[in-house]
Design an enzyme around this catalytic site. Structure first.
Site, PDB file in Angstrom:
ATOM      1  N   GLU A  46      22.378  66.803 -19.332  1.00 22.11           N
ATOM      2  CA  GLU A  46      21.176  67.156 -20.468  1.00 22.11           C
ATOM      3  C   GLU A  46      21.840  68.467 -20.938  1.00 22.11           C
ATOM      4  O   GLU A  46      22.359  69.456 -20.219  1.00 22.11           O
ATOM      5  CB  GLU A  46      19.968  67.270 -19.823  1.00 22.11           C
ATOM      6  CG  GLU A  46      18.936  67.532 -20.901  1.00 22.11           C
ATOM      7  CD  GLU A  46      17.615  67.448 -20.284  1.00 22.11           C
ATOM      8  OE1 GLU A  46      17.421  68.040 -19.285  1.00 22.11           O
ATOM      9  OE2 GLU A  46      16.512  67.300 -21.064  1.00 22.11           O
ATOM     10  N   LYS A 115      15.080  61.579 -26.150  1.00 26.73           N
ATOM     11  CA  LYS A 115      14.341  61.757 -25.051  1.00 26.73           C
ATOM     12  C   LYS A 115      12.965  61.091 -25.309  1.00 26.73           C
ATOM     13  O   LYS A 115      12.348  61.578 -26.329  1.00 26.73           O
ATOM     14  CB  LYS A 115      14.192  63.001 -24.484  1.00 26.73           C
ATOM     15  CG  LYS A 115      13.607  63.311 -23.130  1.00 26.73           C
ATOM     16  CD  LYS A 115      13.824  64.804 -22.632  1.00 26.73           C
ATOM     17  CE  LYS A 115      13.266  65.152 -21.564  1.00 26.73           C
ATOM     18  NZ  LYS A 115      13.708  66.732 -21.218  1.00 26.73           N
ATOM     19  N   CYS A 156      16.412  62.923 -18.163  1.00 23.80           N
ATOM     20  CA  CYS A 156      15.805  63.770 -17.195  1.00 23.80           C
ATOM     21  C   CYS A 156      14.524  63.334 -16.909  1.00 23.80           C
ATOM     22  O   CYS A 156      13.955  62.573 -16.218  1.00 23.80           O
ATOM     23  CB  CYS A 156      15.821  65.305 -17.874  1.00 23.80           C
ATOM     24  SG  CYS A 156      15.811  66.511 -16.323  1.00 23.80           S
TER      25      CYS A 156
HETATM   26  O1  LIG Z   1      10.936  66.493 -13.988  1.00 18.60           O
HETATM   27  C1  LIG Z   1      11.023  67.428 -13.860  1.00 18.60           C
HETATM   28  O2  LIG Z   1      10.663  68.019 -12.833  1.00 18.60           O
HETATM   29  C2  LIG Z   1      12.564  68.229 -14.673  1.00 18.60           C
HETATM   30  C3  LIG Z   1      12.659  67.446 -15.839  1.00 18.60           C
HETATM   31  C4  LIG Z   1      13.501  68.390 -16.910  1.00 18.60           C
HETATM   32  O3  LIG Z   1      14.091  69.241 -16.417  1.00 18.60           O
HETATM   33  C5  LIG Z   1      13.745  67.971 -18.092  1.00 18.60           C
HETATM   34  O4  LIG Z   1      13.198  66.943 -18.511  1.00 18.60           O
HETATM   35  O5  LIG Z   1      14.704  68.505 -18.726  1.00 18.60           O
END
Ligand SMILES: O=C(O)CCC(=O)C(=O)O
Length: 269
Positions: A46, A115, A156
């Protein structure tokens, strides 16, 4: 369609700095290295072209196609790989998105995943992050076919939503990829657990890529190795997967008469 039972997939844990040109050239070099080792599908993390953080998104944002996706397209074509290009901050029509582009071995753009679930959390004394202050969410599921298997894409925080993985699996995906950037609070607690959970529930392979940990960054990514840059090859084996699905046939055993998870979106293939 001829489907290879086994193929090599590389997950690139990229060192990401504030210098976009360096991030791009490093990614390009490592995609080449991964392909040279026989990888057919390569995954970047990401926000691979920019530091991760709401204060950076607008500065590093690009249109798609743009500079970063041009590099990804060329890297895919030059190395004849499927390239899941992590994500970049995307600008479109005055809005910003966290977007993953996927390129095929001819360098063609196969899909763009924005996303869906923005990363908004507030753990007092630990971490507060509100992507929605800056970004807009995507509204589509994203899947693509390769010569090896069908792949579902999330970014993510999308991984926390079991329903998405379940839908991907029901729509025939055997591999789910999540470019990610967990942090030093939720990383140790949930990064691996989530991957194992999604994989086990859905009988799919999961691949995730994180930026390398940089203790000097404003957002310290959990990463998950001690080295700065690693390429981890692994081999999704579809015959093995089919065996597991046959031995523990939960797909056929679901009680669709009692519960169901459906997509309200039509036409997502
Ligand atoms: O879900 C998480 O704990 C981290 C998610 C995250 O870092 C993101 O979505 O970029």
């Amino acid at each position: 369609m001829f489907v290879l039972s086994e193929f090599r997939l590389a997950v690139i844990q990229l060192q990401v700095t504030g210098v976009k040109a360096d991030n791009l050239s490093r990614a390009r070099r490592l995609v080449k290295e991964a392909a040279g080792q026989g990888s057919r599908l390569v995954l970047l993390p990401e926000c691979f072209n920019s530091p991760y953080g709401t204060s950076f998104f607008s500065t590093y944002a690009e249109r798609i196609p743009g500079e970063s996706t041009q590099v990804l397209s060329e890297a895919a074509r030059e190395n004849q790989v499927y390239l899941v290009g992590g994500s970049i901050p995307e600008e479109d029509d005055g809005k910003l998105y966290n977007s993953c582009t996927v390129f095929g071995p001819n360098g063609e753009l196969i899909l763009k995943h924005r996303k869906i679930h923005l990363f908004d959390i507030d753990i007092p004394g630990k971490i507060r992050f509100q992507e929605s202050e800056i970004l807009s969410p995507g509204n589509s599921l994203s899947m693509f076919d390769t010569a090896f298997c069908k792949v579902g894409v999330g970014i993510c925080y999308d991984m926390r939503f079991a329903e998405l993985a379940q839908l991907y699996s029901r729509k025939g995906c055997q591999l789910l990829v999540y470019p990610g950037a967990f942090n030093m609070t939720t990383g140790p607690a949930h990064w691996e657990l989530l991957q194992r959970g999604r994989a086990l529930d859905n009988q799919v392979y999961i691949a995730t890529a994180s930026p390398a940990r940089d203790e000097t960054a404003s957002y310290v990514a959990w990463g998950h190795t001690a080295r700065v840059i690693v390429i981890k090859p692994f081999f999704p084996d579809l015959q093995y997967l089919a065996g597991v699905r046959q031995q523990i046939p939960i797909t056929a055993q679901r009680r669709d008469d009692l519960y169901t998870v459906t997509s309200v979106q039509e036409g997502s293939s």
